[in-house]
Design a protein around this motif. Structure first.
Motif, short mmCIF file in Angstrom:
data_model
loop_
_atom_site.label_atom_id
_atom_site.label_comp_id
_atom_site.label_asym_id
_atom_site.label_seq_id
_atom_site.Cartn_x
_atom_site.Cartn_y
_atom_site.Cartn_z
N ARG A 154 6.57 8.71 83.05
CA ARG A 154 6.12 8.81 81.78
C ARG A 154 6.63 10.08 81.30
O ARG A 154 7.36 10.21 80.21
CB ARG A 154 4.86 8.49 81.57
N GLN A 155 6.03 11.05 81.98
CA GLN A 155 6.36 12.28 81.50
C GLN A 155 7.88 12.82 81.42
O GLN A 155 8.33 13.58 80.37
CB GLN A 155 5.73 13.59 82.45
N VAL B 153 -0.45 7.46 89.52
CA VAL B 153 -0.04 8.86 89.52
C VAL B 153 1.73 8.91 89.54
O VAL B 153 2.38 9.55 89.00
CB VAL B 153 -0.13 9.38 91.02
N HIS B 154 2.23 7.99 90.03
CA HIS B 154 3.85 7.81 90.39
C HIS B 154 4.35 7.31 88.75
O HIS B 154 5.18 7.92 88.54
CB HIS B 154 4.00 6.57 91.24
N LEU C 102 4.84 6.78 99.11
CA LEU C 102 4.64 6.71 97.94
C LEU C 102 3.40 7.17 97.38
O LEU C 102 2.24 6.57 98.12
CB LEU C 102 4.92 5.13 97.50
N PRO C 103 3.12 7.65 96.00
CA PRO C 103 1.87 8.06 95.50
C PRO C 103 1.21 6.79 95.00
O PRO C 103 1.95 5.82 94.72
CB PRO C 103 2.21 8.94 94.80
N ASP C 104 -0.03 6.83 94.72
CA ASP C 104 -0.47 5.73 93.98
C ASP C 104 0.30 5.34 92.81
O ASP C 104 0.74 6.18 92.16
CB ASP C 104 -2.03 6.19 93.46
#
Length: 150
Positions: free
Chosen positions: A24-25, A18-19, A13-15
């Motif tokens: 959100r995008q 970042v995740h 899993l990313p930070d």
């Protein structure tokens, strides 16, 4: 030996920051997708030599006229369209800009899919969804891939 049945190794899993940015995008893309679809369609109807009428928008989007009326009210409030009594819907300068940006994204995605061998009809349909979720960086990569010598 078939690789289909092999499990794909899972990436860590990313930070969390970042995740969450990715989610959100995507939420933002979903919110703007409907607006972009409407203004792009309105631009297409006007450019085709017709007025963009509520009934035509509803028919092309496959939705009820009250749904279109509600969205047109929102687009007016957002400064993207104007309406005139007993006339059609018109794009403001801001609306034309949104429509043109959306059209360029759509054309790029559709052309990229076609360059991969996707049929014209499937590429058109798939591009309709992908265009709203693709970043500028990815669009640039699509363009470079299409112009790169093979």
């Amino acid at each position: 030996m078939a690789l289909k049945n092999r499990p794909v190794p899972r990436e860590p899993l990313p930070d969390a920051d970042v995740h969450s940015e990715g989610f959100r995008q995507q939420r933002q893309a979903r919110r703007s997708a409907l607006v972009e679809d409407y203004v792009e369609l309105i631009a297409d109807l006007i450019e085709d030599g017709n007025e963009a009428r509520q009934v035509d928008i509803a028919a092309r989007l496959g939705v009820a006229q009250p749904t279109v009326a509600k969205m047109l009210t929102r687009l007016c409030a957002d400064g993207l369209v104007s309406r005139k009594p007993y006339r059609g819907v018109f794009l403001t300068e801001a609306g034309r800009k949104v429509a043109e940006e959306s059209r360029i994204r759509h054309q790029t995605v559709e052309a990229f899919l076609r360059s991969l061998g996707v049929s014209a009809e499937t590429a058109r349909i798939d591009a309709e969804g992908i265009e709203h979720h693709v970043s500028a960086e990815t669009l640039d990569a699509f363009r470079k891939a299409m112009t790169a010598p093979r």
